[in-house]
Enzyme design. Structure first.
Site, PDB file in Angstrom:
ATOM      1  CD  GLU A 443     101.369  28.480  56.127  1.00 11.74           C
ATOM      2  OE1 GLU A 443     102.182  29.221  55.557  1.00 11.74           O
ATOM      3  OE2 GLU A 443     101.650  27.318  56.478  1.00 11.74           O
ATOM      4  N   GLY A 444     101.468  33.297  58.424  1.00 12.73           N
ATOM      5  CA  GLY A 444     101.392  34.751  58.564  1.00 12.73           C
ATOM      6  C   GLY A 444     100.207  35.109  59.429  1.00 12.73           C
TER       7      GLY A 444
END
Length: 598
Positions: A443-444
């Protein structure tokens, strides 16, 4: 075997005594009737489900993992996962905070936040199957057409269908502008989508009858880069007009990743071969819809790490009280035993208190953010909605990166408390460490979150949103600045509140001259900001505890909270001084290194 006891008392403390969430809910007509008793009753039952149904499947699910049938492309989840999910759906847990217009129960998001913290403590891999659905639901609820909402949201609210987000491709991760998956328009308004996606959590499984994939792809005439990305709904099974399921769509699992952790969750390699999808939102504007899901996922990943921090702490504490090893440096404490419990040793206490402080500070921040999100959607005052959205935008990368960094530290320390037994699977600690490690990446990555915070959320608007949080700090300092009992909490918070403004300006000026200066400082900066945020919430928790004690409340809970607050400000908060110094060291020692990295 590990243990887990839902931290209901601390959740109630944060919600009802520190943040007074029901006061905020009374200002929102949709939640005006929600009271503390209702929230507490729901979460008590949620805790039972997490600890009694999902938690016992954690080690076995990690051992067994997921199995892919190459011929059918079907995935079998670990034994017990499907049955537990059936109980989850039948009990209505999936629908807690969903819109009543689509079959949801309409409870505040804070209830869902606390439910998912407990589920993540119990079994992160299992929780990811229903967890990802909330982000997909939110994206469609915000950007879907009426027809799309009618087709999908009722089933997603109930949990009968789950959702995924399909972004990453073999040649690109965070840089979605490099994406190659294609979407060909069809005469009936649908699209044929062809491409490959990887690292798709819960991308294929046997727990729900349909999986609603949200897929990023490019139209034939799309402009290059991120501005040419569109978003599509691609269900595993086609949905007939009457809502029944039709034939299998051209989207399937070609392989499962063999991972370091979260073995019970199917991290799928997804192949699309002319899969039929419908567009969400406008052409080439797919990131608008996907960011709704991505931001929900980033808050969710922070919550995963909060859950792991809590359960690791509980088990390390229990072990430290039971395991005897050597004598206390200040003299025997358990004279009837051949050695003292290891909890008497200062460094063991430091490790335990680090995990406890990070769990309880993270819980306060997570609950605060869930209330902000509620205000964004439901508060009648437009200014409150805007301010809440700005604040949530600032705090989201902190929730994702600071909480996951802290969880890696905490789970590793809790494993250390066990000594050699920490490496043994049956104790459960090595699994918490493995599971926690991925949360810093997906998620980043946390570096991406740091660049987002410093580059976009702070410098992007000249520190305006940071100043909004600074006003909360200033108000607390003004309120308690003359209270001697609060000095040990307020004074360091006030100093950092002043320092961070100067620190931010320095980095901003350096960044204008050389953008690499922002990249070099961003990770350190996020941790400084994280401690500012944690310091604020720890000061508020100390304030509440002191107030209760002054009013004659003898519950040891409040004295314990003060002790943890003192530890946090004395042993963890001072990290900010080192971080600001290393950030100020600049980019030259990183970038002028051709010979060192030859």
């Amino acid at each position: 075997m590990p243990v887990y006891n839902p931290p209901l008392r601390d959740m109630q403390f944060v919600m009802h005594e520190v943040l007074n969430v029901c006061d905020d809910f009374r200002a929102m007509p949709v939640h005006a009737e929600v009271d503390a008793d209702t929230i507490n009753a729901v979460l008590e039952e949620a805790g039972k489900f997490a600890s009694q149904v999902v938690f016992p499947l954690n080690i076995s699910g990690d051992t067994e993992g997921c199995q892919l049938d190459q011929a059918t492309h079907e995935v079998k989840t670990p034994t017990g996962f499907k049955a537990a999910y059936k109980q989850y759906v039948e009990a209505g847990w999936a629908a807690l905070s969903c819109d009543p217009a689509f079959g949801g129960q309409g409870l505040p998001l804070v209830v869902n936040q606390c439910l998912y913290e407990m589920l993540n403590s119990a079994n992160q891999a299992w929780t990811m199957y229903p967890g990802l659905t909330h982000g997909a639901y939110a994206s469609l609820h915000t950007h879907g057409t009426d027809e799309q909402k009618a087709t999908y949201l009722h089933k997603m609210s109930s949990g009968e269908w789950t959702g995924t987000m399909c972004l990453t491709e073999p040649h690109c991760g965070t840089d979605l502008g490099l994406m190659r998956t294609k979407a060909e328009p069809q005469p009936d308004g649908t699209y044929k989508i062809t491409g490959n996606k990887i690292f798709i959590s819960a991308g294929e499984h046997d727990m729900a009858e349909n999986i609603v994939h949200l897929v990023l792809a490019r139209l034939p005439d799309a402009p290059p880069g991120i501005k040419g990305v569109s978003l599509f709904i691609v269900p595993k099974y086609h949905v007939n007009k009457d809502g029944t399921l039709g034939e299998r769509n051209g989207i399937y699992c070609a392989g499962l990743e063999h991972k370091m952790g979260i073995h019970g969750n199917a991290t799928a390699q997804i192949v699309l071969e002319g899969a039929i999808g419908t567009m969400v939102g406008q052409p080439n504007k797919g990131m608008q819809g996907m960011f709704v899901m991505m931001n929900a996922a980033r808050l969710g990943v922070g919550n995963q790490s909060l859950g792991l921090t809590e359960v690791a702490y509980q088990n390390a504490l229990a072990y430290a009280k039971d395991r005897i090893q050597m004598r206390s440096l200040s003299g025997a404490k358990s004279k009837n035993q051949p050695a003292d419990p290891i909890i008497v040793h200062p460094d063991v206490r430091k490790m335990l208190l680090t995990a406890k402080a990070y769990a309880e500070g993270g819980r306060a921040l997570a609950v605060f953010c869930s209330v902000l999100l509620e205000k964004v959607h439901h508060h009648p005052d437009e200014k409150v909605r805007k301010d809440s959205d700005d604040m949530l935008s600032l705090l989201t990368p902190i929730v994702k990166a600071f909480l996951t960094d802290n969880a890696w530290t905490a789970t590793t320390l809790c494993q250390q408390v066990f000594g050699g037994h920490g490496y043994i699977k049956e104790w459960g600690m090595e699994q918490y460490v493995r599971d926690a490690r991925i949360n810093m990446i997906y998620e980043g990555t946390n570096t991406i979150q740091s660049l987002d915070l410093l580059g976009r959320k702070v410098l992007g608007n000249n520190g305006a949103t940071l100043k909004k949080f600074g006003k909360l700090v200033t108000a607390l300092v003004m309120e308690e600045g003359v209270n001697e009992k609060m000095a040990e909490f307020i004074n360091p918070l006030a100093v950092l509140g002043e320092q961070i403004n100067k620190f931010t300006m320095e980095l901003g000026f350096k960044g204008l001259q050389n953008p690499d200066e922002v990249g070099a400082a961003a990770v350190d900066y996020l941790r400084v900001a994280g401690h500012l945020v944690f310091g604020y919430f720890w000061a508020r928790m100390a304030q509440t505890a002191l107030r209760e004690i002054a009013n004659g409340n003898t519950d040891p809970f409040y004295a314990a909270k003060l002790q943890t607050a003192r530890f946090y400000f004395a042993k963890l908060f001072p990290e900010t001084a080192t971080l600001m110094r290393t950030a100020r060291a600049g980019s030259k020692v990183l970038m002028d290194t051709e010979l060192a990295l030859a």
